[in-house]
Enzyme design. Structure first.
Site, PDB file in Angstrom:
ATOM      1  N   LYS A 150       0.861  -1.190   0.000  1.00 53.45           N
ATOM      2  CA  LYS A 150       0.000   0.000   0.000  1.00 53.45           C
ATOM      3  C   LYS A 150       0.889   1.230   0.000  1.00 53.45           C
ATOM      4  O   LYS A 150       1.691   1.438   0.906  1.00 53.45           O
ATOM      5  CB  LYS A 150      -0.919  -0.008   1.217  1.00 53.45           C
ATOM      6  CG  LYS A 150      -1.753   1.258   1.327  1.00 53.45           C
ATOM      7  CD  LYS A 150      -2.821   1.154   2.381  1.00 53.45           C
ATOM      8  CE  LYS A 150      -3.589   2.465   2.491  1.00 53.45           C
ATOM      9  NZ  LYS A 150      -4.651   2.388   3.486  1.00 53.45           N
TER      10      LYS A 150
ATOM     11  N   ARG B  95     -10.777   9.980   1.850  1.00 60.02           N
ATOM     12  CA  ARG B  95     -10.652  10.664   3.138  1.00 60.02           C
ATOM     13  C   ARG B  95     -11.763  11.701   3.312  1.00 60.02           C
ATOM     14  O   ARG B  95     -12.181  11.971   4.434  1.00 60.02           O
ATOM     15  CB  ARG B  95      -9.254  11.286   3.269  1.00 60.02           C
ATOM     16  CG  ARG B  95      -8.185  10.190   3.329  1.00 60.02           C
ATOM     17  CD  ARG B  95      -6.771  10.733   3.317  1.00 60.02           C
ATOM     18  NE  ARG B  95      -5.794   9.651   3.213  1.00 60.02           N
ATOM     19  CZ  ARG B  95      -4.499   9.836   2.971  1.00 60.02           C
ATOM     20  NH1 ARG B  95      -4.027  11.060   2.826  1.00 60.02           N
ATOM     21  NH2 ARG B  95      -3.683   8.798   2.887  1.00 60.02           N
TER      22      ARG B  95
ATOM     23  N   LYS C  26       1.377  10.066   5.659  1.00 63.76           N
ATOM     24  CA  LYS C  26       1.432   8.659   6.059  1.00 63.76           C
ATOM     25  C   LYS C  26       2.698   7.963   5.560  1.00 63.76           C
ATOM     26  O   LYS C  26       2.762   6.751   5.457  1.00 63.76           O
ATOM     27  CB  LYS C  26       0.170   7.944   5.560  1.00 63.76           C
ATOM     28  CG  LYS C  26      -1.123   8.503   6.162  1.00 63.76           C
ATOM     29  CD  LYS C  26      -2.325   7.592   5.901  1.00 63.76           C
ATOM     30  CE  LYS C  26      -3.570   8.109   6.640  1.00 63.76           C
ATOM     31  NZ  LYS C  26      -4.720   7.175   6.499  1.00 63.76           N
TER      32      LYS C  26
ATOM     33  N   GLU D  19       7.375  -6.793   1.046  1.00 64.20           N
ATOM     34  CA  GLU D  19       6.189  -6.684   1.916  1.00 64.20           C
ATOM     35  C   GLU D  19       5.166  -7.779   1.584  1.00 64.20           C
ATOM     36  O   GLU D  19       4.529  -8.347   2.476  1.00 64.20           O
ATOM     37  CB  GLU D  19       5.530  -5.300   1.748  1.00 64.20           C
ATOM     38  CG  GLU D  19       6.361  -4.136   2.275  1.00 64.20           C
ATOM     39  CD  GLU D  19       6.361  -4.041   3.800  1.00 64.20           C
ATOM     40  OE1 GLU D  19       5.627  -4.808   4.458  1.00 64.20           O
ATOM     41  OE2 GLU D  19       7.094  -3.199   4.335  1.00 64.20           O
TER      42      GLU D  19
ATOM     43  N   LYS E 278      -2.125  -1.543  -3.881  1.00 63.56           N
ATOM     44  CA  LYS E 278      -2.996  -0.367  -3.833  1.00 63.56           C
ATOM     45  C   LYS E 278      -2.185   0.907  -3.946  1.00 63.56           C
ATOM     46  O   LYS E 278      -1.191   1.028  -3.233  1.00 63.56           O
ATOM     47  CB  LYS E 278      -3.752  -0.401  -2.500  1.00 63.56           C
ATOM     48  CG  LYS E 278      -4.600   0.796  -2.212  1.00 63.56           C
ATOM     49  CD  LYS E 278      -5.214   0.661  -0.861  1.00 63.56           C
ATOM     50  CE  LYS E 278      -6.013   1.920  -0.572  1.00 63.56           C
ATOM     51  NZ  LYS E 278      -6.530   1.949   0.763  1.00 63.56           N
TER      52      LYS E 278
ATOM     53  N   SER F 141     -10.232   5.507  -4.677  1.00 64.45           N
ATOM     54  CA  SER F 141     -11.175   6.611  -4.855  1.00 64.45           C
ATOM     55  C   SER F 141     -10.732   7.620  -5.910  1.00 64.45           C
ATOM     56  O   SER F 141     -11.508   8.002  -6.786  1.00 64.45           O
ATOM     57  CB  SER F 141     -11.404   7.303  -3.512  1.00 64.45           C
ATOM     58  OG  SER F 141     -10.178   7.745  -2.948  1.00 64.45           O
TER      59      SER F 141
ATOM     60  N   TYR G 218     -15.002   1.103  -6.903  1.00 68.91           N
ATOM     61  CA  TYR G 218     -16.264   1.819  -6.764  1.00 68.91           C
ATOM     62  C   TYR G 218     -17.124   1.656  -8.012  1.00 68.91           C
ATOM     63  O   TYR G 218     -18.272   2.068  -8.025  1.00 68.91           O
ATOM     64  CB  TYR G 218     -15.980   3.299  -6.448  1.00 68.91           C
ATOM     65  CG  TYR G 218     -15.130   3.415  -5.197  1.00 68.91           C
ATOM     66  CD1 TYR G 218     -15.709   3.282  -3.936  1.00 68.91           C
ATOM     67  CD2 TYR G 218     -13.733   3.563  -5.274  1.00 68.91           C
ATOM     68  CE1 TYR G 218     -14.929   3.318  -2.788  1.00 68.91           C
ATOM     69  CE2 TYR G 218     -12.949   3.599  -4.132  1.00 68.91           C
ATOM     70  CZ  TYR G 218     -13.553   3.474  -2.896  1.00 68.91           C
ATOM     71  OH  TYR G 218     -12.787   3.500  -1.757  1.00 68.91           O
TER      72      TYR G 218
HETATM   73  C1  PBG Z   1      -7.535   3.408   5.615  1.00 65.07           C
HETATM   74  C2  PBG Z   1      -7.767   3.248   4.158  1.00 65.07           C
HETATM   75  C3  PBG Z   1      -7.573   4.190   3.140  1.00 65.07           C
HETATM   76  C4  PBG Z   1      -8.064   3.621   1.972  1.00 65.07           C
HETATM   77  C5  PBG Z   1      -8.500   2.334   2.296  1.00 65.07           C
HETATM   78  N1  PBG Z   1      -8.313   2.126   3.650  1.00 65.07           N
HETATM   79  C6  PBG Z   1      -7.068   5.590   3.197  1.00 65.07           C
HETATM   80  C7  PBG Z   1      -5.707   5.865   3.662  1.00 65.07           C
HETATM   81  O1  PBG Z   1      -4.880   4.979   3.833  1.00 65.07           O
HETATM   82  O2  PBG Z   1      -5.452   7.046   3.889  1.00 65.07           O
HETATM   83  C8  PBG Z   1      -8.107   4.298   0.631  1.00 65.07           C
HETATM   84  C9  PBG Z   1      -9.142   3.801  -0.314  1.00 65.07           C
HETATM   85  C10 PBG Z   1      -9.450   4.697  -1.456  1.00 65.07           C
HETATM   86  O3  PBG Z   1      -8.834   5.763  -1.673  1.00 65.07           O
HETATM   87  O4  PBG Z   1     -10.360   4.336  -2.200  1.00 65.07           O
HETATM   88  N2  PBG Z   1      -6.376   2.913   6.129  1.00 65.07           N
END
Ligand code: PBG
Length: 326
Positions: free
Chosen positions: A197, A207, A219, A235, A250, A276, A315
Site C-alpha cells: 500500500k 478521506r 502517512k 512486503e 494499492k 477513490s 467503486y
Molecule cells: C484506511 C484506508 C484508506 C483507503 C482504504 N483504507 C485511506 C488511507 O490509507 O489514507 C483508501 C481507499 C481509497 O482511496 O479508495 N487505512
C-alpha cells in the site's frame, strides 16, 4: 507488394472472432464493492468528490448489499464514518462490540448470509489524529497499534466478518492478527492484507468520504514510497509468510507493474484496489465530456485484471457488473 502470411488483423476481423480471441474476461465475480456506512436512519449522502458514490445508513445499506449480491458480486468491503466525539488516539470505538462496524457486519450477514463480508482494519476513521495507528510524540507507534488491530480483528470476526483487511501497513500485523484470530477460535476468518500500500495522493476522495484525513503530517512513515518495487515484493512475501490469505496492491492503475510482480511471485490470490481518486478522475473527465465513462471504466478494469489481479476492489463494481450482465 509482399505480405507475411501471418496477419494479426485476421483475429480482429469480426465481433465473433474478436470475442473468441479475448484473453481477459471480466466478470462480476472479480469485484469487491467498497461500502461507506454512517450513523442514523434513512440516509444516503453523495460524496462530493466521488460523484455517483454514497454513504449509507445501515437500514438503507442492506438493500444496497442485496442489489450488489444479485448482480453477481461476491464481496463487500466495509468502512465506517465515525462521529468526531467518538474519535480518540487509541481508536477505542473500533473495539466497541456495539459499534457501527460491528452492527453493520451482523446486519449484513443476517440479511445476505451468502455474501463475503470484508472489513477494513486500521485506526484512521476512529483516530482523532486521522492516522492509521496510535500517535506518541508525533510518531505513529507500531507495536501498540498492532495490539489494537488484533483486538479489532477479533471483534469483527466475532460479529461475523468473513475476512478482515488490514490497511494500516504496521510491521508484523498479519502474523499477530492471525494468531489472535486462531486464539479466539476464528480459524476460518481470512485475512486480505493490504501488503503493498503506497503513500498515494489518490486516496484524497476516500478521506473526504470518511472525514479521515491525517490531522498532521502524512502517512509516509508507514505507507510505501511510490518509487519502490523491490520493497513491494518484500512486503508481499512477508505477508504471505505471516499468514495472509489474499494480498493486495494499492492503488491499481499507477501500480500495474506491482500487480504483475505480485502475481508472478505468490500462490495466493492477488487483489488490487482501484482507489477513490482513480474512480473520481474518470467520473470528472466523463462529466466534462472529455472521456466516455463506460468504455473508460471497462478498459481500466480490464487492464487491472490483465496485469494479474484476481480480485479488484472498485467503486465501479456495480456499474461494471450491470454492463457485464447485459
Ligand atoms: C484506511 C484506508 C484508506 C483507503 C482504504 N483504507 C485511506 C488511507 O490509507 O489514507 C483508501 C481507499 C481509497 O482511496 O479508495 N487505512
Amino acid at each position: 507488394m509482399q505480405f507475411p502470411y501471418t496477419r494479426g488483423r485476421r483475429l480482429r476481423y469480426t465481433d465473433a472472432i474478436r470475442s473468441m480471441a479475448t484473453e481477459t474476461i471480466l466478470t462480476p465475480n472479480d469485484f469487491i464493492a467498497p461500502l461507506f456506512i454512517m450513523d442514523g436512519t434513512n440516509g444516503k449522502e453523495e460524496i462530493p468528490s466521488m460523484p455517483g458514490y454514497y454513504r449509507f445508513t445501515l437500514d438503507l445499506l442492506i438493500d444496497e448489499v442485496r442489489e450488489i449480491y444479485s448482480l453477481g458480486i461476491k464481496s463487500v468491503l466495509l468502512f465506517v464514518k465515525v462521529a468526531d466525539d467518538k474519535k480518540d488516539n487509541e481508536g477505542t470505538e473500533a473495539l466497541n462490540s456495539g459499534g457501527l462496524m460491528q452492527r453493520s457486519i451482523r446486519a449484513i450477514k443476517e440479511a445476505v448470509p451468502e455474501i463475503c463480508v470484508m472489513t477494513d482494519i486500521a485506526l484512521d476513521p476512529f483516530s482523532s489524529y486521522g492516522h492509521d495507528g496510535i500517535v506518541k510524540d508525533g510518531q505513529i507507534v507500531n507495536d501498540e497499534t498492532v495490539d489494537v488491530l488484533m483486538k479489532m480483528s477479533v471483534s469483527h470476526a466475532e460479529a461475523g466478518a468473513d475476512f478482515v483487511a488490514p490497511s494500516d501497513m504496521m510491521d508484523g500485523r498479519i502474523l499477530n492478527i492471525r494468531e489472535a484470530l486462531e486464539d479466539g477460535g476464528y480459524i476460518n476468518t481470512g485475512i486480505m492484507a493490504y501488503s503493498a500500500k503506497y503513500a498515494s495522493c489518490f486516496y484524497g476522495p476516500f478521506r473526504d468520504a470518511l472525514d479521515s484525513a491525517p490531522g498532521f503530517g502524512d502517512k509516509k512513515t508507514y505507507q510505501m514510497n511510490p518509487a519502490n518495487k523491490d520493497e513491494a515484493l518484500k512486503e508481499i512475501m512477508l505477508d504471505v509468510d505471516e499468514g495472509a490469505d489474499i494480498v493486495m496492491v494499492k492503488p491499481a492503475v499507477a501500480y500495474l507493474d506491482i500487480i504483475k510482480l505480485a502475481k508472478e511471485n505468490v500462490l495466493v490470490p492477488v487483489s488490487a484496489y482501484h482507489v477513490s481518486g482513480e474512480y473520481s478522475m474518470i467520473k470528472a473527465a466523463a462529466q466534462k465530456g472529455w472521456l466516455d465513462e463506460e468504455s473508460t471504466m471497462m478498459e481500466t478494469l480490464t487492464g487491472i485484471k490483465r496485469a494479474g489481479a484476481d480480485l479488484i476492489a472498485t467503486y465501479f463494481a456495480k456499474d461494471a457488473s450491470k454492463l457485464l450482465n447485459k
